[in-house]
Motif scaffolding. Structure first.
Motif, short mmCIF file in Angstrom:
data_model
loop_
_atom_site.label_atom_id
_atom_site.label_comp_id
_atom_site.label_asym_id
_atom_site.label_seq_id
_atom_site.Cartn_x
_atom_site.Cartn_y
_atom_site.Cartn_z
N LEU A 751 0.83 -1.20 0.00
CA LEU A 751 0.00 0.00 0.00
C LEU A 751 0.86 1.24 0.00
N ASN A 752 0.56 2.16 -0.90
CA ASN A 752 1.25 3.45 -0.94
C ASN A 752 2.77 3.27 -0.96
N ASP A 753 3.22 2.34 -1.84
CA ASP A 753 4.65 2.08 -2.04
C ASP A 753 5.34 1.53 -0.79
N LYS A 754 4.58 0.87 0.06
CA LYS A 754 5.16 0.28 1.26
C LYS A 754 4.60 -1.11 1.47
N ILE A 755 5.47 -2.04 1.90
CA ILE A 755 5.05 -3.42 2.18
C ILE A 755 4.78 -3.58 3.66
N TYR A 756 3.66 -4.22 3.98
CA TYR A 756 3.30 -4.57 5.35
C TYR A 756 3.13 -6.08 5.44
N VAL A 757 3.53 -6.65 6.56
CA VAL A 757 3.33 -8.08 6.81
C VAL A 757 2.62 -8.23 8.15
N SER A 758 1.53 -9.01 8.14
CA SER A 758 0.73 -9.17 9.35
C SER A 758 0.57 -10.63 9.71
N VAL A 759 0.58 -10.90 11.01
CA VAL A 759 0.17 -12.20 11.55
C VAL A 759 -0.66 -11.94 12.80
N THR A 760 -1.55 -12.87 13.10
CA THR A 760 -2.39 -12.74 14.29
C THR A 760 -2.21 -13.97 15.17
N ASP A 761 -1.98 -13.73 16.44
CA ASP A 761 -1.93 -14.80 17.44
C ASP A 761 -3.36 -15.01 17.94
N ILE A 762 -4.03 -16.04 17.40
CA ILE A 762 -5.43 -16.23 17.75
C ILE A 762 -5.60 -16.81 19.15
N GLN A 763 -4.52 -17.36 19.72
CA GLN A 763 -4.60 -17.87 21.09
C GLN A 763 -4.61 -16.73 22.09
N ASN A 764 -3.72 -15.77 21.89
CA ASN A 764 -3.63 -14.63 22.81
C ASN A 764 -4.33 -13.39 22.27
N GLN A 765 -4.95 -13.52 21.08
CA GLN A 765 -5.78 -12.47 20.48
C GLN A 765 -5.00 -11.16 20.29
N LYS A 766 -3.86 -11.32 19.62
CA LYS A 766 -3.01 -10.19 19.31
C LYS A 766 -2.68 -10.22 17.82
N SER A 767 -2.77 -9.07 17.17
CA SER A 767 -2.42 -8.97 15.76
C SER A 767 -1.21 -8.07 15.60
N TYR A 768 -0.20 -8.58 14.89
CA TYR A 768 1.08 -7.88 14.72
C TYR A 768 1.18 -7.33 13.29
N LEU A 769 1.93 -6.24 13.14
CA LEU A 769 2.15 -5.65 11.82
C LEU A 769 3.59 -5.17 11.73
N PHE A 770 4.25 -5.55 10.62
CA PHE A 770 5.65 -5.21 10.40
C PHE A 770 5.82 -4.63 9.00
N ASP A 771 6.93 -3.91 8.81
CA ASP A 771 7.27 -3.48 7.47
C ASP A 771 8.18 -4.51 6.81
N SER A 772 8.63 -4.24 5.58
CA SER A 772 9.41 -5.22 4.83
C SER A 772 10.79 -5.46 5.43
N GLN A 773 11.22 -4.55 6.33
CA GLN A 773 12.51 -4.71 7.00
C GLN A 773 12.38 -5.36 8.37
N SER A 774 11.20 -5.94 8.62
CA SER A 774 10.89 -6.63 9.88
C SER A 774 10.79 -5.68 11.06
N LYS A 775 10.60 -4.40 10.78
CA LYS A 775 10.44 -3.43 11.84
C LYS A 775 8.97 -3.34 12.22
N ALA A 776 8.68 -3.43 13.51
CA ALA A 776 7.30 -3.40 13.98
C ALA A 776 6.68 -2.02 13.76
N ILE A 777 5.46 -1.98 13.30
CA ILE A 777 4.72 -0.72 13.19
C ILE A 777 4.35 -0.28 14.60
N PRO A 778 4.60 0.99 14.96
CA PRO A 778 4.31 1.45 16.33
C PRO A 778 2.87 1.18 16.75
N ASN A 779 2.74 0.87 18.03
CA ASN A 779 1.45 0.62 18.69
C ASN A 779 0.82 -0.71 18.32
N PHE A 780 1.57 -1.59 17.68
CA PHE A 780 1.15 -2.96 17.50
C PHE A 780 1.90 -3.82 18.51
#
Length: 816
Positions: A751-780
């Motif tokens: 999106l908007n010339d940027k790659i995002y990668v997401s996974v969700t931990d359905i056991q602990n009900q947490k969804s994570y979001l990272f950029d293509s450099q494996s850097k976490a998006i703030p507040n995730f």
């Protein structure tokens, strides 16, 4: 800068417009004489929809002048089949009028339901007219030059008969080069604007920009909390127009580095050639030329307002001559925070050299910072400027400027930015204080108002904009937009779909009772549709009629359906399959020309349909050797197409368009639960025993042992591979260790010339979001119980995501 009020005026004209099929030739010769404003609407339906969704216009439409426009053009609501049209406004000494010219259809008036109506036929000078009277609403129509035209004025229609093909030459140029992909254009004849604006705002005198320019042409872009007007300003004789002063080389504005962060308004005028600037401004002011080298090194003039106090900045590349002059008129001097402040005995000299940029300003005090002279009318203001500069609290770090930076270019000739306080001050100067009283009640305190002019040849690229100021402290964060509660538990992955009218996103989701919901980007449930079964896989959006209108296509357990955006089934695509057990739908668009191939697979049977729901006779692979495990996929690698089928339990079929073998895969492959992807010009998949298979176009198979467990997850794009293995997320060649949990398959979004990668931990009900450099998006991570979908929902270059948060509810978040 006096022209800034035009921004507000242009926006007001947009409110409440209505128009309408013929060949789109130029109709500019039918625009009435003395027209001040012409609005060319290219897509009425989308335009009205964007107006309704725009928060700024909803705030404006209650103001007196906006109400006045709406009442004046009220007759347009009786015009049917609106698609494209020209809406014009002109002023007289005692009123203003509008005229509507349909572009691509005949004028159709629908007033059958009106009880109190009178239609009178009139004839003057061998021309027939019709007069309509509906209660107190009066308007006229006439067939002129083979075009039926509607106007609030009989006189205007009568005058139209005298127009010839040689009239309105500049409007014809605008018409010819207008971008029909834009919602609308607005063309301003500034030489006719004075009378119209005085009638519109009901004032006897307006301090209009004197000979500002001759014409302005602007494309209109409406977003939820933003209005953008981009185009050109044209002067027939630059020496006689205000903007002609700035037809010079563009430079970066730097005075923002010295102005306090809390400034209510900011204007920058860059000057690449001061001698040329002087000649142009004197010609504009109709003054005799003068030779003076005092300000010859000036590169920029900045003007700001701090707590209703003005300051003027003059940035130079050589300060000596100006400094010597100031010393010669110095009355007193004092030091403040290691900076000398001079009190001047002569206070009106800036106007002599910088009029019309600087007027009515007393340069009583001045200090010098880095070759920049900062003038003020009182000592306290200049001391505050010095304090803020020393502390780094400058305008370039303000929320006002940071929000505008997304819209403006780095170099320009003129740039103006204001918050609501500065904007109202400009309006009070240029219109009246009575006009600004209404603005206090419509909550514009969180908006910025700006304009920018970039010189190029004999015209200036022109931009006006209003946009909401986002909290800069919330940049690179995620915030909740809304939550929607359904009638039953959610069973499908919530996904974004496109509204073809607004080009914004909506949400499709299904609940446990097999009810499909369409939800607006505001969280409103638009409709519900009861289905016979659960949707398999994702919903595809298609345009089967190739007319820009999108439909939703999907399979349930025993049906293949296509429905329109109102939830109605599109015949003949409601197809039922005895025995059920359908896989998710596959949709192939080989050439990107909307000549779709809809592929329904059931057990080992393959049904391929065209846009008319007919079986594609040329496709040979109608029955597989074994049951098909998932929706088949289409990849284009080089110039060839690859149709990929996974057969239970371990056979891979790679076919061409007609169903013949493209690559013969002889070995058995113990498939993982992940989908086949196209990665680095290969067909890529993983196995249950942890191998990555990459099949090249020539059939060569490369196997890489990635040490994956049986339940790993994989997603890939042409260049990016994301793998979730236990609690280790790998993005390209970087690994991230997450908390122990049960994780979904990763999802990659671009999106908007940027790659995002997401996974969700359905056991602990947490969804994570990272950029293509494996850097976490703030507040995730954020709270959630499903995989996410991401899109730029409202086209503001800031992505949104949707996730199931409770059993029967979903939430939408914005990433800033």
């Amino acid at each position: 800068m006096k022209e800034r009020f035009f921004l507000f005026f242009i926006v007001s004209v947009i409110v409440g417009c209505t128009p309408e099929k013929r060949k789109d030739n130029s109709l500019a010769h039918l625009i009435p004489p003395n027209t001040a404003v012409t609005l060319k609407i290219n897509d009425f339906e989308s335009f009205v929809s964007e107006i309704k969704d725009n928060e700024i216009l909803s705030k404006i439409n209650s103001l007196p002048f906006a109400v006045k426009i709406s009442k004046k053009i009220a007759s347009l609501k009786y015009v049917n089949n609106q698609s494209k049209g020209l809406l014009t406004f002109s002023g007289t000494n005692d009123n203003f009028d509008f005229t509507y010219i349909p572009i691509d259809s005949a004028l159709q008036l629908h007033m059958d339901s009106m009880a109190n109506k009178t239609v009178t036929s009139l004839r003057f000078n061998n021309q027939d007219f019709k007069k309509y009277l509906l209660d107190s609403l009066e308007f006229y129509t006439a067939l002129i030059h083979d075009r039926e035209i509607l106007s609030s004025s009989l006189t205007v229609l009568q005058n139209l008969r005298t127009l010839t093909e040689s009239d309105n030459q500049q409007l014809k140029k605008f018409y010819r080069i207008s971008d029909t992909t834009k919602l609308a254009q607005i063309w301003l004849n500034l030489n006719e604007g004075d009378t119209f604006l005085k009638q519109l705002f009901e004032v006897d005198h307006m301090s209009l920009p004197h000979k500002f320019a001759d014409w302005i042409s602007l494309d209109i872009t409406l977003r939820n909390e933003e209005i953008l007007l981009n185009g050109v300003s044209i002067s027939q004789d630059s020496s006689k127009n205000y903007l002609g002063i700035f037809q010079n080389k563009n430079l970066p504005d730097k005075s923002k580095s010295f102005i306090p962060k809390n400034a209510n308004s900011y204007a920058s005028y860059t000057i690449a050639d001061f001698d040329r600037f002087t000649k142009s401004r004197l010609a504009y002011l109709e003054l005799e030329s003068q030779s003076d080298s005092l300000f010859a090194t000036v590169e920029e003039v900045g003007i700001a307002n701090i707590a209703n106090e003005p300051i003027v900045l003059i940035r130079t590349y050589g300060a000596a001559s100006i400094f010597d002059y100031l010393k010669s008129i110095q009355k007193d001097a004092k030091e403040y925070r290691s900076t000398e402040i001079m009190e001047l005995g002569k206070t009106g000299f800036l106007k002599d050299f910088l009029n019309p940029l600087v007027t009515d300003f007393k340069s009583s005090y001045v200090c010098v910072v880095e070759n920049t002279f900062i003038f003020s009318e009182n000592l306290e203001t200049l001391q505050d400027v010095i304090t803020d500069y020393k502390m780094g609290n400058t305008f370039e770090k303000s929320g006002l400027f940071k929000n505008a930076a997304e819209t403006i270019t780095e170099e320009s000739s003129v740039l103006t930015l204001e918050n609501i306080t500065g904007f109202k001050t400009s309006l009070e100067k240029n219109i009246s204080s009575d006009f600004t009283k209404g603005i206090k009640d419509i909550f514009f305190k969180d908006y910025l108002f700006g304009s920018q002019f970039v010189s190029e040849g004999n015209f200036l690229h022109t931009s006006y904009f209003i946009k909401k100021i986002s909290d800069v402290n919330k940049k690179n964060t995620v915030s909740s937009l809304f939550k929607v509660v359904l009638d039953a538990d959610i069973v499908s992955k919530p996904q974004f779909v496109t509204n073809h009218k607004t080009h914004k996103k909506e949400i499709a989701v299904q609940d446990h009772d097999n009810v499909l919901y369409l939800i607006s980007n505001k969280g409103k449930i638009l409709w519900k549709k009861q289905l016979d079964g659960r949707i398999q896989g994702k919903i595809h959006q298609v345009d089967i009629y190739r007319n820009g209108r999108l439909q939703l296509a999907f399979t349930t357990d025993n049906e293949f359906l296509i429905i329109d955006r109102n939830g109605k089934e599109v015949a003949p695509f409601t197809l039922k399959y005895e025995g059920g057990n359908l896989n998710p739908l596959a949709v192939f668009d080989y050439e990107g020309n909307k000549n779709y191939r809809f592929v329904v697979t059931q057990n080992n049977k393959v049904f391929m349909y065209n846009n008319k729901a007919q079986i594609v006779s040329g496709f040979k692979y109608t029955r597989a050797e074994e049951n098909i495990m998932d929706a088949p996929q289409h990849f284009r690698i080089g110039q060839k197409d690859y149709l990929v089928f996974k057969l239970s339990p371990n056979k891979l079929k790679i076919l061409n368009r007609v169903g013949d073998i493209r690559i013969n895969i002889k070995e058995n492959i113990p498939f993982s639960q992940n989908k086949v992807r196209s990665y680095k010009n290969t067909i890529a998949l993983t196995t249950a025993n942890g191998l990555l298979y990459q099949i090249s176009p020539n059939g060569k198979i490369q196997k890489t042992d990635m040490g994956l467990n049986k339940d790993h997850g994989l997603d890939a794009t042409s260049k990016t591979l994301a793998v979730m293995n236990d609690n280790i997320l790998r993005i390209r060649d970087k690994k991230i260790t997450l908390d122990l949990g049960v994780y979904t398959t990763p999802s990659i979004f671009y999106l908007n010339d940027k790659i995002y990668v997401s996974v969700t931990d359905i056991q602990n009900q947490k969804s994570y979001l990272f950029d293509s450099q494996s850097k976490a998006i703030p507040n995730f991570p954020i709270y959630g119980t499903s995989v996410i979908d991401m899109a730029d929902m409202d086209n503001d270059k800031k992505p949104e995501l949707i996730i199931k948060d409770q059993d029967n509810s979903l939430s939408v978040y914005k990433i800033r």
